[in-house]
Design a protein around this motif. Structure first.
Motif, mmCIF file in Angstrom:
data_model
loop_
_atom_site.group_PDB
_atom_site.id
_atom_site.type_symbol
_atom_site.label_atom_id
_atom_site.label_comp_id
_atom_site.label_asym_id
_atom_site.label_seq_id
_atom_site.Cartn_x
_atom_site.Cartn_y
_atom_site.Cartn_z
ATOM 1 N N LYS A 48 -26.563 -103.846 65.977
ATOM 2 C CA LYS A 48 -25.434 -104.627 65.483
ATOM 3 C C LYS A 48 -25.834 -105.714 64.479
ATOM 4 N N HIS A 49 -27.104 -105.876 64.203
ATOM 5 C CA HIS A 49 -27.555 -107.005 63.382
ATOM 6 C C HIS A 49 -27.395 -106.771 61.892
ATOM 7 N N GLY A 50 -27.219 -105.548 61.461
ATOM 8 C CA GLY A 50 -26.960 -105.287 60.055
ATOM 9 C C GLY A 50 -28.192 -105.148 59.189
ATOM 10 N N PHE A 51 -29.372 -105.181 59.806
ATOM 11 C CA PHE A 51 -30.611 -104.926 59.066
ATOM 12 C C PHE A 51 -31.047 -103.483 59.336
ATOM 13 N N GLU A 52 -32.267 -103.150 59.005
ATOM 14 C CA GLU A 52 -32.739 -101.792 59.251
ATOM 15 C C GLU A 52 -32.848 -101.520 60.748
ATOM 16 N N ALA A 53 -32.421 -100.333 61.160
ATOM 17 C CA ALA A 53 -32.481 -99.904 62.551
ATOM 18 C C ALA A 53 -32.095 -98.430 62.618
ATOM 19 N N TRP A 54 -32.449 -97.791 63.700
ATOM 20 C CA TRP A 54 -32.008 -96.411 63.905
ATOM 21 C C TRP A 54 -30.489 -96.332 63.928
ATOM 22 N N GLY A 55 -29.837 -97.424 64.322
ATOM 23 C CA GLY A 55 -28.386 -97.444 64.385
ATOM 24 C C GLY A 55 -27.697 -97.197 63.059
ATOM 25 N N ASN A 56 -28.422 -97.313 61.945
ATOM 26 C CA ASN A 56 -27.851 -96.983 60.636
ATOM 27 C C ASN A 56 -27.729 -95.474 60.433
ATOM 28 N N PHE A 57 -28.322 -94.716 61.347
ATOM 29 C CA PHE A 57 -28.257 -93.254 61.324
ATOM 30 C C PHE A 57 -27.860 -92.782 62.721
ATOM 31 N N PRO A 58 -26.591 -92.937 63.089
ATOM 32 C CA PRO A 58 -26.150 -92.643 64.459
ATOM 33 C C PRO A 58 -26.521 -91.244 64.944
ATOM 34 N N SER A 59 -26.481 -90.271 64.064
ATOM 35 C CA SER A 59 -26.801 -88.904 64.476
ATOM 36 C C SER A 59 -28.269 -88.757 64.849
ATOM 37 N N GLU A 60 -29.132 -89.544 64.205
ATOM 38 C CA GLU A 60 -30.553 -89.508 64.532
ATOM 39 C C GLU A 60 -30.808 -90.103 65.919
ATOM 40 N N VAL A 61 -30.053 -91.141 66.271
ATOM 41 C CA VAL A 61 -30.175 -91.734 67.601
ATOM 42 C C VAL A 61 -29.779 -90.714 68.667
ATOM 43 N N PRO B 104 -23.709 -98.471 59.175
ATOM 44 C CA PRO B 104 -24.111 -97.114 59.566
ATOM 45 C C PRO B 104 -23.634 -96.049 58.579
ATOM 46 N N ASN B 105 -24.493 -95.059 58.346
ATOM 47 C CA ASN B 105 -24.090 -93.901 57.551
ATOM 48 C C ASN B 105 -23.042 -93.097 58.318
ATOM 49 N N PRO B 106 -22.211 -92.359 57.610
ATOM 50 C CA PRO B 106 -21.284 -91.456 58.310
ATOM 51 C C PRO B 106 -22.055 -90.483 59.191
ATOM 52 N N ALA B 107 -21.444 -90.034 60.263
ATOM 53 C CA ALA B 107 -22.086 -89.118 61.207
ATOM 54 C C ALA B 107 -22.654 -87.895 60.479
#
Length: 342
Positions: free
Chosen positions: A226-239, A185-188
């Motif tokens: 949690k899978h480590g591939f592309e997902a919205w979870g890589n951008f927590p603030s966007e979620v 994930p990117n920083p917040a």
């Protein structure tokens, strides 16, 4: 003569009104039926088109990776689209139902590609051509392929909102550890998936929606993170921003659809102050899947993962506001299902 002329003008105007009449889409009983899927290689047989047709959906939604064409060669990508367009099974789909959709990375032209992809404007042109988007459509001039469409039925409306998770998406943060995960994930507050203009558009689409159901289509998963591939979870603030928008917009019965992963699964989360759970229905893939799948963490998963070829089916009950979601495979077999009342 003047009376005749006026009468003729009125007749012409009335005829014009008739031709402009909004289409009313059919229900199966009380259900509005939508089929969708992703991850479709144009050079491999799709054995599911006949099964899609058996369910008689009103709409087919492409969820991304509609072809596999990782190339900066305009002519090659056009050829790949044409190979898909003229397959007999897919031609039957186009003739039988409305076809809409978005793209993901392999029809964008670059695996895991985002804002920096140099061919994105040309790729957008080819995507819109494949989707038979008219030359006067706003998408022909805008940056990105995001759009929405409202389907009117005798019992209420269904709005489908198609996001573009490629054109504006900021660079991902690579995982340099030894966990086997590709990204972290990117920083917040760092980076965006949709970009400012698309966020403004999405806010308007949800805030002004009067539909009984609002279906948001994202090519990548929104909940599983949690899978480590592309997902919205890589951008927590966007979620967080998306969840806040869903709550404050007061849009009714929001459901998420996603693809990309070569597996199919249901994910679910309860958001505070929202009267119903948010479900992310992932359906992937149509021609190939992650057959070696042996498990991965998903804190929001409901039920079992399906790792064989499948498509998604939604039966939206417009009378009781109940949804039946199904993963269907070859032979129209139901592989997994989830029901939700609202």
């Amino acid at each position: 003569m003047r009376v005749i002329f006026v009468a003729l003008c009125v007749a012409i105007l009335c005829c014009g009104c008739k031709t402009a009449k909004t289409s009313i889409y059919p229900l199966q009983g009380d259900d509005f039926v939508i089929a969708f899927g992703s991850c479709n290689k144009q050079d491999e047989e799709n054995v599911l088109w006949d099964d899609v047709l058996l369910n008689k959906p009103s709409v087919w939604i492409w969820g991304g990776d509609n072809i596999y064409s990782d190339t900066d060669d305009f002519r090659q990508m056009r050829k790949d689209y044409e190979e898909q367009r003229y397959q007999d099974g897919y031609k039957a789909i186009v003739k039988s139902m409305d076809v809409i959709g978005t793209w993901d990375d392999h029809d964008y032209g670059l695996g895991d590609g985002g804002v920096d992809w140099e061919m994105k404007e040309k790729a957008q042109e080819l995507f819109l051509n494949f989707m038979n988007v008219p030359k006067y459509d706003p998408r022909r001039k805008q940056e990105g392929v995001y759009s929405s469409k409202t389907y009117k039925t005798k019992a209420g409306d269904v709005k489908v909102i198609l996001l573009d998770t490629r054109y504006f998406r900021s660079p991902l943060t690579k995982n340099l550890g030894d966990s086997g995960k590709r990204y972290m994930p990117n920083p917040a507050g760092v980076g965006t998936i949709l970009g400012n203009k698309q966020w403004q558009w999405l806010t308007n689409e949800l805030t002004n929606s009067t539909a009984a159901f609002n279906i948001i289509v994202s090519s990548i998963q929104v909940l599983s993170n949690k899978h480590g591939f592309e997902a919205w979870g890589n951008f927590p603030s966007e979620v967080e921003k998306l969840f806040k928008l869903i709550k404050t917009s007061n849009a009714k019965r929001v459901i998420l659809l996603s693809g990309d992963r070569h597996i199919s699964e249901f994910s679910e989360i309860n958001i505070s102050d929202l009267a119903y759970p948010i479900i992310d229905f992932t359906s992937s893939g149509l021609t190939h899947t992650y057959e070696a799948y042996s498990g991965e963490e998903n804190p929001y998963r409901v039920g079992e993962v399906v790792k064989v070829k499948s498509f998604g089916l939604l039966k939206l009950n417009m009378k009781n506001y109940h949804v039946k979601m199904e993963m269907r495979g070859d032979g129209n077999k139901v592989l997994n299902q989830l029901e939700q009342g609202y």
